[in-house]
Design an enzyme around this catalytic site. Structure first.
Site, PDB file in Angstrom:
ATOM      1  N   HIS A   1       0.840  -1.199   0.000  1.00 35.94           N
ATOM      2  CA  HIS A   1       0.000   0.000   0.000  1.00 35.94           C
ATOM      3  C   HIS A   1       0.874   1.247   0.000  1.00 35.94           C
ATOM      4  O   HIS A   1       2.086   1.166   0.176  1.00 35.94           O
ATOM      5  CB  HIS A   1      -0.989   0.008   1.171  1.00 35.94           C
ATOM      6  CG  HIS A   1      -0.393   0.173   2.527  1.00 35.94           C
ATOM      7  ND1 HIS A   1       0.291  -0.827   3.173  1.00 35.94           N
ATOM      8  CD2 HIS A   1      -0.390   1.227   3.375  1.00 35.94           C
ATOM      9  CE1 HIS A   1       0.685  -0.400   4.364  1.00 35.94           C
ATOM     10  NE2 HIS A   1       0.280   0.856   4.509  1.00 35.94           N
TER      11      HIS A   1
ATOM     12  N   HIS B   1       0.791   5.615   1.101  1.00 38.91           N
ATOM     13  CA  HIS B   1       0.165   6.781   1.719  1.00 38.91           C
ATOM     14  C   HIS B   1       0.781   8.005   1.079  1.00 38.91           C
ATOM     15  O   HIS B   1       1.994   8.047   0.860  1.00 38.91           O
ATOM     16  CB  HIS B   1       0.455   6.861   3.223  1.00 38.91           C
ATOM     17  CG  HIS B   1      -0.054   5.722   4.021  1.00 38.91           C
ATOM     18  ND1 HIS B   1      -1.394   5.520   4.275  1.00 38.91           N
ATOM     19  CD2 HIS B   1       0.605   4.723   4.654  1.00 38.91           C
ATOM     20  CE1 HIS B   1      -1.530   4.442   5.028  1.00 38.91           C
ATOM     21  NE2 HIS B   1      -0.336   3.938   5.266  1.00 38.91           N
TER      22      HIS B   1
ATOM     23  N   TYR C   1      11.888   4.434   0.201  1.00 41.74           N
ATOM     24  CA  TYR C   1      10.759   4.776  -0.668  1.00 41.74           C
ATOM     25  C   TYR C   1       9.840   5.790   0.002  1.00 41.74           C
ATOM     26  O   TYR C   1       8.654   5.544   0.212  1.00 41.74           O
ATOM     27  CB  TYR C   1       9.992   3.509  -1.049  1.00 41.74           C
ATOM     28  CG  TYR C   1      10.911   2.409  -1.508  1.00 41.74           C
ATOM     29  CD1 TYR C   1      11.608   2.532  -2.708  1.00 41.74           C
ATOM     30  CD2 TYR C   1      11.116   1.284  -0.732  1.00 41.74           C
ATOM     31  CE1 TYR C   1      12.481   1.543  -3.131  1.00 41.74           C
ATOM     32  CE2 TYR C   1      11.982   0.282  -1.154  1.00 41.74           C
ATOM     33  CZ  TYR C   1      12.667   0.422  -2.344  1.00 41.74           C
ATOM     34  OH  TYR C   1      13.530  -0.549  -2.748  1.00 41.74           O
TER      35      TYR C   1
END
Length: 178
Positions: free
Chosen positions: A59, A61, A147
Site C-alpha cells: 500500500h 500513503h 521509498y
C-alpha cells in the site's frame, strides 16, 4: 450500489491510502520504478503537487495538493492504477467477477481519502506518512526506508536525519499522539 461521497475542495490538499488487492504482496516495491513512472506520466497530463509520499510493499500513503480550482483526484488515482497495472504482465489471479469485467487483480477498487483541514492536520498527516515504515516494523529508523519523501524533508531541514516522530495513529480522519 453504494454511494461513495468524496469531499471535494478546489485546489485542496488531500491525504490518501491506496492498497493493493493482495495485502501480503510486495508488488509495489518489486516494481517501484514502474509505479514511479505511472505517477510521473499522470502528473505530466494532470498536474498535482506531491507534499509527502511513502510506498510500502502492499500500500501507499501520500498527500497531494491539487491545482487551483481542481477537485479531480479520483481520475488521477484511476489513471495511476491503470498505468501501473498495464506495465505489469498478467500473472495475478482473478476472481470471476474481475475477469468478467475485464479488470486486473492488482489494486483494491477504492481508496481512502481525507481532506486536510488546517496546518496542524497537514503536519500530523505528513508525520503519519513518514512514520509508516517504522510503524509497520519494516525499519528501525525512518531514515532507513528508501521509498519515502522523508529524505526530501531531511534535505530541506524540516526533519532531523534521526527523526522517529511520535507514534501516531489515524482514527476516523484524526491523528492523535500516543
Amino acid at each position: 450500489m453504494p454511494d461513495y461521497r468524496r469531499n471535494r475542495v478546489p485546489g485542496g490538499t488531500y491525504f490518501f491510502t491506496v492498497n493493493l488487492l493482495e495485502r501480503h504482496s510486495h508488488l509495489l516495491l518489486e516494481h517501484i520504478d514502474l509505479f514511479r513512472d505511472a505517477v510521473r506520466k499522470v502528473r505530466a497530463r494532470h498536474p498535482f503537487h506531491i507534499d509527502a509520499w511513502v510506498v510500502l510493499p502492499d500500500h501507499t500513503h501520500c498527500i497531494w495538493t491539487l491545482p487551483p480550482g481542481d477537485t479531480d483526484y479520483s481520475s488521477r488515482w484511476k489513471a495511476i492504477k491503470i498505468a501501473f497495472a498495464k506495465s505489469l504482465p498478467k500473472t495475478e489471479r482473478l476472481s470471476a467477477v474481475r475477469a468478467r469485467k475485464g479488470e486486473r487483480g492488482i489494486w483494491q477498487r477504492r481508496f481512502w481519502e481525507h481532506t486536510i483541514r488546517d496546518e496542524r492536520d497537514y503536519a500530523n498527516h505528513v508525520d503519519y506518512v513518514h512514520i509508516n515504515p517504522l510503524k509497520h516494523g519494516m525499519v528501525q529508523q525512518v531514515s532507513n526506508w528508501p521509498y519515502s519523501s522523508f529524505h526530501r524533508y531531511v534535505a530541506a531541514g524540516m526533519y532531523p536525519h534521526d527523526w522517529a516522530g511520535e507514534m501516531v495513529e489515524l482514527q476516523a480522519g484524526e491523528r492523535t499522539s500516543v
